[in-house]
Motif scaffolding. Structure first.
Motif, PDB file in Angstrom:
ATOM      1  N   THR A 185      36.297  85.260  21.026  1.00  0.00           N
ATOM      2  CA  THR A 185      36.862  86.394  20.313  1.00  0.00           C
ATOM      3  C   THR A 185      35.823  86.954  19.352  1.00  0.00           C
ATOM      4  O   THR A 185      35.185  86.190  18.619  1.00  0.00           O
ATOM      5  CB  THR A 185      38.126  85.966  19.546  1.00  0.00           C
ATOM      6  N   GLN A 186      35.645  88.282  19.393  1.00  0.00           N
ATOM      7  CA  GLN A 186      34.646  88.919  18.545  1.00  0.00           C
ATOM      8  C   GLN A 186      35.187  90.216  17.979  1.00  0.00           C
ATOM      9  O   GLN A 186      36.053  90.850  18.574  1.00  0.00           O
ATOM     10  CB  GLN A 186      33.374  89.193  19.347  1.00  0.00           C
ATOM     11  N   LYS A 187      34.662  90.601  16.848  1.00  0.00           N
ATOM     12  CA  LYS A 187      35.024  91.866  16.200  1.00  0.00           C
ATOM     13  C   LYS A 187      34.177  92.985  16.785  1.00  0.00           C
ATOM     14  O   LYS A 187      32.982  92.811  17.025  1.00  0.00           O
ATOM     15  CB  LYS A 187      34.766  91.733  14.695  1.00  0.00           C
ATOM     16  N   LEU A 188      34.796  94.125  17.053  1.00  0.00           N
ATOM     17  CA  LEU A 188      34.048  95.296  17.500  1.00  0.00           C
ATOM     18  C   LEU A 188      33.293  95.862  16.298  1.00  0.00           C
ATOM     19  O   LEU A 188      33.879  96.078  15.239  1.00  0.00           O
ATOM     20  CB  LEU A 188      35.003  96.354  18.061  1.00  0.00           C
ATOM     21  N   LEU A 189      31.997  96.076  16.463  1.00  0.00           N
ATOM     22  CA  LEU A 189      31.156  96.575  15.370  1.00  0.00           C
ATOM     23  C   LEU A 189      30.305  97.739  15.850  1.00  0.00           C
ATOM     24  O   LEU A 189      29.849  97.754  16.999  1.00  0.00           O
ATOM     25  CB  LEU A 189      30.228  95.454  14.865  1.00  0.00           C
ATOM     26  N   ILE A 220      29.318  93.022  26.433  1.00  0.00           N
ATOM     27  CA  ILE A 220      29.433  93.048  27.887  1.00  0.00           C
ATOM     28  C   ILE A 220      30.577  92.135  28.299  1.00  0.00           C
ATOM     29  O   ILE A 220      30.616  90.962  27.931  1.00  0.00           O
ATOM     30  CB  ILE A 220      28.113  92.605  28.547  1.00  0.00           C
ATOM     31  N   VAL A 221      31.513  92.690  29.056  1.00  0.00           N
ATOM     32  CA  VAL A 221      32.677  91.942  29.509  1.00  0.00           C
ATOM     33  C   VAL A 221      32.269  91.050  30.676  1.00  0.00           C
ATOM     34  O   VAL A 221      31.642  91.518  31.625  1.00  0.00           O
ATOM     35  CB  VAL A 221      33.787  92.923  29.935  1.00  0.00           C
ATOM     36  N   PRO A 222      32.627  89.771  30.627  1.00  0.00           N
ATOM     37  CA  PRO A 222      32.279  88.882  31.736  1.00  0.00           C
ATOM     38  C   PRO A 222      33.105  89.191  32.989  1.00  0.00           C
ATOM     39  O   PRO A 222      34.227  89.667  32.893  1.00  0.00           O
ATOM     40  CB  PRO A 222      32.617  87.492  31.192  1.00  0.00           C
ATOM     41  N   VAL A 223      32.547  88.912  34.128  1.00  0.00           N
ATOM     42  CA  VAL A 223      33.242  89.167  35.390  1.00  0.00           C
ATOM     43  C   VAL A 223      34.369  88.157  35.610  1.00  0.00           C
ATOM     44  O   VAL A 223      35.443  88.511  36.096  1.00  0.00           O
ATOM     45  CB  VAL A 223      32.240  89.110  36.567  1.00  0.00           C
ATOM     46  N   GLU A 224      34.156  86.921  35.221  1.00  0.00           N
ATOM     47  CA  GLU A 224      35.088  85.851  35.583  1.00  0.00           C
ATOM     48  C   GLU A 224      36.285  85.680  34.643  1.00  0.00           C
ATOM     49  O   GLU A 224      37.254  85.026  34.997  1.00  0.00           O
ATOM     50  CB  GLU A 224      34.343  84.526  35.712  1.00  0.00           C
ATOM     51  N   SER A 251      44.786  95.581  17.606  1.00  0.00           N
ATOM     52  CA  SER A 251      44.667  96.708  16.685  1.00  0.00           C
ATOM     53  C   SER A 251      43.841  96.376  15.443  1.00  0.00           C
ATOM     54  O   SER A 251      43.590  97.244  14.618  1.00  0.00           O
ATOM     55  CB  SER A 251      46.053  97.214  16.281  1.00  0.00           C
ATOM     56  N   ASN A 252      43.399  95.126  15.316  1.00  0.00           N
ATOM     57  CA  ASN A 252      42.509  94.732  14.222  1.00  0.00           C
ATOM     58  C   ASN A 252      41.045  94.873  14.605  1.00  0.00           C
ATOM     59  O   ASN A 252      40.160  94.443  13.867  1.00  0.00           O
ATOM     60  CB  ASN A 252      42.789  93.288  13.782  1.00  0.00           C
ATOM     61  N   GLY A 253      40.791  95.460  15.779  1.00  0.00           N
ATOM     62  CA  GLY A 253      39.413  95.698  16.203  1.00  0.00           C
ATOM     63  C   GLY A 253      38.740  94.484  16.806  1.00  0.00           C
ATOM     64  O   GLY A 253      37.519  94.365  16.774  1.00  0.00           O
ATOM     65  N   ARG A 254      39.524  93.597  17.362  1.00  0.00           N
ATOM     66  CA  ARG A 254      38.949  92.413  18.005  1.00  0.00           C
ATOM     67  C   ARG A 254      39.055  92.518  19.512  1.00  0.00           C
ATOM     68  O   ARG A 254      40.018  93.061  20.036  1.00  0.00           O
ATOM     69  CB  ARG A 254      39.663  91.144  17.541  1.00  0.00           C
ATOM     70  N   ILE A 255      38.061  91.964  20.191  1.00  0.00           N
ATOM     71  CA  ILE A 255      38.109  91.792  21.635  1.00  0.00           C
ATOM     72  C   ILE A 255      38.293  90.294  21.863  1.00  0.00           C
ATOM     73  O   ILE A 255      37.545  89.478  21.333  1.00  0.00           O
ATOM     74  CB  ILE A 255      36.859  92.357  22.336  1.00  0.00           C
ATOM     75  N   ILE A 256      39.344  89.947  22.593  1.00  0.00           N
ATOM     76  CA  ILE A 256      39.753  88.553  22.729  1.00  0.00           C
ATOM     77  C   ILE A 256      39.543  88.101  24.165  1.00  0.00           C
ATOM     78  O   ILE A 256      40.132  88.655  25.099  1.00  0.00           O
ATOM     79  CB  ILE A 256      41.232  88.388  22.316  1.00  0.00           C
ATOM     80  N   LEU A 257      38.689  87.118  24.346  1.00  0.00           N
ATOM     81  CA  LEU A 257      38.420  86.554  25.663  1.00  0.00           C
ATOM     82  C   LEU A 257      39.609  85.707  26.094  1.00  0.00           C
ATOM     83  O   LEU A 257      40.072  84.841  25.351  1.00  0.00           O
ATOM     84  CB  LEU A 257      37.138  85.708  25.614  1.00  0.00           C
ATOM     85  N   GLN A 258      40.122  85.971  27.281  1.00  0.00           N
ATOM     86  CA  GLN A 258      41.263  85.239  27.820  1.00  0.00           C
ATOM     87  C   GLN A 258      40.798  84.064  28.686  1.00  0.00           C
ATOM     88  O   GLN A 258      39.694  84.092  29.229  1.00  0.00           O
ATOM     89  CB  GLN A 258      42.118  86.187  28.673  1.00  0.00           C
ATOM     90  N   LYS A 259      41.638  83.063  28.833  1.00  0.00           N
ATOM     91  CA  LYS A 259      41.303  81.920  29.681  1.00  0.00           C
ATOM     92  C   LYS A 259      41.402  82.282  31.164  1.00  0.00           C
ATOM     93  O   LYS A 259      40.662  81.772  31.974  1.00  0.00           O
ATOM     94  CB  LYS A 259      42.230  80.740  29.370  1.00  0.00           C
ATOM     95  N   GLN A 260      42.343  83.171  31.484  1.00  0.00           N
ATOM     96  CA  GLN A 260      42.542  83.550  32.882  1.00  0.00           C
ATOM     97  C   GLN A 260      41.607  84.683  33.290  1.00  0.00           C
ATOM     98  O   GLN A 260      41.061  85.384  32.455  1.00  0.00           O
ATOM     99  CB  GLN A 260      44.001  83.947  33.148  1.00  0.00           C
ATOM    100  N   GLY A 261      41.473  84.841  34.585  1.00  0.00           N
ATOM    101  CA  GLY A 261      40.652  85.915  35.125  1.00  0.00           C
ATOM    102  C   GLY A 261      41.394  87.243  35.120  1.00  0.00           C
ATOM    103  O   GLY A 261      42.510  87.353  34.600  1.00  0.00           O
ATOM    104  N   TRP A 262      40.790  88.228  35.720  1.00  0.00           N
ATOM    105  CA  TRP A 262      41.366  89.570  35.806  1.00  0.00           C
ATOM    106  C   TRP A 262      42.565  89.549  36.744  1.00  0.00           C
ATOM    107  O   TRP A 262      42.524  88.937  37.799  1.00  0.00           O
ATOM    108  CB  TRP A 262      40.310  90.558  36.278  1.00  0.00           C
ATOM    109  N   GLN A 263      43.639  90.239  36.381  1.00  0.00           N
ATOM    110  CA  GLN A 263      44.868  90.213  37.160  1.00  0.00           C
ATOM    111  C   GLN A 263      45.032  91.435  38.053  1.00  0.00           C
ATOM    112  O   GLN A 263      45.998  91.527  38.783  1.00  0.00           O
ATOM    113  CB  GLN A 263      46.064  90.096  36.217  1.00  0.00           C
TER     114      GLN A 263
END
Length: 168
Positions: free
Chosen positions: A20-24, A30-34, A41-53
Protein backbone atom coordinates in the motif's frame (compact mmCIF):
# COMPACT_ATOMS: atom_id res chain seq x y z
CA UNK A 1 13.55 -1.96 -16.87
CA UNK A 2 10.32 0.02 -17.18
CA UNK A 3 11.03 2.39 -14.23
CA UNK A 4 14.40 3.32 -15.75
CA UNK A 5 12.85 3.99 -19.15
CA UNK A 6 10.03 6.11 -17.68
CA UNK A 7 12.39 8.28 -15.62
CA UNK A 8 15.04 8.84 -18.28
CA UNK A 9 13.73 12.28 -19.37
CA UNK A 10 12.39 13.69 -16.07
CA UNK A 11 12.91 13.89 -12.31
CA UNK A 12 10.16 11.48 -11.37
CA UNK A 13 10.54 8.61 -8.99
CA UNK A 14 9.12 5.48 -10.58
CA UNK A 15 8.44 2.20 -8.75
CA UNK A 16 6.52 -1.04 -9.15
CA UNK A 17 3.89 -1.26 -6.41
CA UNK A 18 4.77 -3.87 -3.76
CA UNK A 19 2.53 -2.70 -0.90
CA UNK A 20 0.00 0.00 0.00
CA UNK A 21 1.37 3.39 -1.02
CA UNK A 22 0.25 7.01 -1.03
CA UNK A 23 -0.23 8.70 -4.39
CA UNK A 24 2.25 11.59 -4.61
CA UNK A 25 2.90 14.28 -7.20
CA UNK A 26 5.92 13.54 -9.38
CA UNK A 27 5.88 9.84 -8.58
CA UNK A 28 5.02 7.13 -11.09
CA UNK A 29 3.63 3.88 -9.73
CA UNK A 30 3.58 0.81 -11.97
CA UNK A 31 0.77 -1.67 -11.38
CA UNK A 32 1.96 -5.28 -11.22
CA UNK A 33 0.52 -7.76 -13.70
CA UNK A 34 -0.03 -10.56 -11.18
CA UNK A 35 -1.86 -8.66 -8.37
CA UNK A 36 -4.76 -6.24 -8.55
CA UNK A 37 -4.95 -2.85 -6.86
CA UNK A 38 -7.71 -0.61 -5.54
CA UNK A 39 -7.72 3.06 -4.66
CA UNK A 40 -9.28 4.77 -1.66
CA UNK A 41 -10.47 8.34 -1.16
CA UNK A 42 -7.46 9.03 1.11
CA UNK A 43 -5.18 8.91 -1.93
CA UNK A 44 -3.80 5.44 -1.36
CA UNK A 45 -3.24 2.66 -3.85
CA UNK A 46 -3.74 -0.66 -2.10
CA UNK A 47 -2.15 -3.85 -3.41
CA UNK A 48 -4.58 -6.77 -3.20
CA UNK A 49 -3.66 -10.39 -2.48
CA UNK A 50 -5.78 -11.67 -5.37
CA UNK A 51 -5.15 -11.20 -9.05
CA UNK A 52 -7.20 -9.23 -11.55
CA UNK A 53 -10.84 -10.34 -11.75
CA UNK A 54 -11.65 -8.97 -15.21
CA UNK A 55 -10.74 -10.27 -18.67
CA UNK A 56 -7.52 -8.25 -19.09
CA UNK A 57 -4.54 -8.29 -16.73
CA UNK A 58 -3.89 -5.68 -15.56
CA UNK A 59 -7.47 -4.55 -16.11
CA UNK A 60 -8.05 -0.96 -17.23
CA UNK A 61 -11.76 -1.47 -16.49
CA UNK A 62 -10.99 -2.48 -12.91
CA UNK A 63 -8.55 0.45 -12.48
CA UNK A 64 -11.02 2.99 -13.94
CA UNK A 65 -13.81 1.68 -11.72
CA UNK A 66 -11.73 1.85 -8.55
CA UNK A 67 -10.27 5.30 -9.33
CA UNK A 68 -13.58 6.79 -10.40
CA UNK A 69 -15.39 5.44 -7.33
CA UNK A 70 -12.66 6.77 -5.01
CA UNK A 71 -12.00 10.16 -6.63
CA UNK A 72 -15.14 11.03 -8.62
CA UNK A 73 -14.71 14.34 -10.41
CA UNK A 74 -11.13 14.59 -9.15
CA UNK A 75 -10.17 11.76 -11.53
CA UNK A 76 -9.43 11.69 -15.25
CA UNK A 77 -8.29 8.93 -17.54
CA UNK A 78 -6.47 9.05 -20.86
CA UNK A 79 -6.94 6.01 -23.09
CA UNK A 80 -3.94 5.56 -25.37
CA UNK A 81 -3.17 3.16 -28.18
CA UNK A 82 -3.99 -0.37 -27.10
CA UNK A 83 -5.78 -3.59 -27.90
CA UNK A 84 -9.31 -4.63 -27.09
CA UNK A 85 -12.23 -2.96 -25.40
CA UNK A 86 -10.72 -2.81 -21.91
CA UNK A 87 -12.11 0.26 -20.13
CA UNK A 88 -14.97 1.06 -22.49
CA UNK A 89 -17.35 -1.25 -20.60
CA UNK A 90 -17.17 1.02 -17.52
CA UNK A 91 -17.29 4.40 -19.30
CA UNK A 92 -20.89 5.06 -18.19
CA UNK A 93 -19.97 4.52 -14.52
CA UNK A 94 -16.87 6.72 -14.87
CA UNK A 95 -18.93 9.56 -16.36
CA UNK A 96 -21.73 9.12 -13.78
CA UNK A 97 -19.07 9.66 -11.09
CA UNK A 98 -18.11 12.96 -12.75
CA UNK A 99 -14.73 11.73 -14.00
CA UNK A 100 -13.18 12.87 -17.28
CA UNK A 101 -12.29 10.54 -20.15
CA UNK A 102 -9.81 11.55 -22.84
CA UNK A 103 -8.65 9.34 -25.71
CA UNK A 104 -5.84 9.27 -28.21
CA UNK A 105 -6.94 10.10 -31.76
CA UNK A 106 -7.20 7.10 -34.05
CA UNK A 107 -4.91 8.59 -36.69
CA UNK A 108 -2.12 8.91 -34.08
CA UNK A 109 -2.62 5.40 -32.62
CA UNK A 110 -0.41 2.46 -33.50
CA UNK A 111 -3.14 0.12 -32.28
CA UNK A 112 -6.56 1.77 -32.59
CA UNK A 113 -8.78 -0.83 -30.92
CA UNK A 114 -8.77 0.46 -27.33
CA UNK A 115 -9.24 4.18 -28.07
CA UNK A 116 -11.80 3.29 -30.79
CA UNK A 117 -13.93 1.30 -28.35
CA UNK A 118 -13.81 4.15 -25.81
CA UNK A 119 -14.63 6.78 -28.46
CA UNK A 120 -17.54 4.61 -29.65
CA UNK A 121 -19.17 4.96 -26.21
CA UNK A 122 -19.85 8.63 -27.00
CA UNK A 123 -18.58 9.55 -23.53
CA UNK A 124 -15.07 10.80 -24.34
CA UNK A 125 -14.51 14.45 -23.38
CA UNK A 126 -11.46 15.12 -25.57
CA UNK A 127 -9.77 13.27 -28.47
CA UNK A 128 -6.29 14.29 -29.65
CA UNK A 129 -2.75 13.19 -30.49
CA UNK A 130 -0.41 12.31 -27.58
CA UNK A 131 1.33 15.69 -27.96
CA UNK A 132 -2.00 17.55 -27.87
CA UNK A 133 -3.18 15.44 -24.92
CA UNK A 134 0.02 16.32 -23.02
CA UNK A 135 -0.41 20.03 -23.77
CA UNK A 136 -4.07 19.92 -22.73
CA UNK A 137 -3.17 18.10 -19.50
CA UNK A 138 -0.63 20.79 -18.62
CA UNK A 139 -3.26 23.44 -19.39
CA UNK A 140 -5.86 21.62 -17.30
CA UNK A 141 -3.48 21.45 -14.34
CA UNK A 142 -2.60 25.15 -14.62
CA UNK A 143 -6.05 26.57 -15.42
CA UNK A 144 -8.39 23.85 -14.15
CA UNK A 145 -10.40 23.89 -17.35
CA UNK A 146 -11.01 21.61 -20.31
CA UNK A 147 -9.38 22.31 -23.69
CA UNK A 148 -12.63 23.92 -24.89
CA UNK A 149 -12.59 26.36 -21.92
CA UNK A 150 -15.27 24.66 -19.79
CA UNK A 151 -14.21 24.78 -16.11
CA UNK A 152 -13.31 21.67 -14.16
CA UNK A 153 -15.66 21.73 -11.18
CA UNK A 154 -14.19 20.11 -8.09
CA UNK A 155 -15.98 19.19 -4.90
CA UNK A 156 -14.53 18.00 -1.59
CA UNK A 157 -16.77 14.92 -1.62
CA UNK A 158 -17.45 13.61 -5.13
CA UNK A 159 -20.57 11.75 -3.99
CA UNK A 160 -22.19 14.96 -2.70
CA UNK A 161 -21.29 17.01 -5.75
CA UNK A 162 -24.08 18.82 -7.57
CA UNK A 163 -23.12 20.60 -10.76
CA UNK A 164 -24.23 24.24 -10.93
CA UNK A 165 -26.36 25.38 -13.85
CA UNK A 166 -23.79 26.95 -16.18
CA UNK A 167 -24.55 28.58 -19.49
CA UNK A 168 -21.76 28.21 -22.05
Amino acid sequence: TLPRILTRQNNWRCDVIYNTQKLLAGRCLIVPVEKSVVFDSNGRIILQKQGWQWAYQPSISQLLTSCSNAFGNHFMSIIFSGMGDDGSDVATLVKRNGSLIWAQSLESSECQSQPQHMINTGLVDYIASPKQLAEALVSLCKRRCLPDGRPILLAPNPHSYQAPNLNF
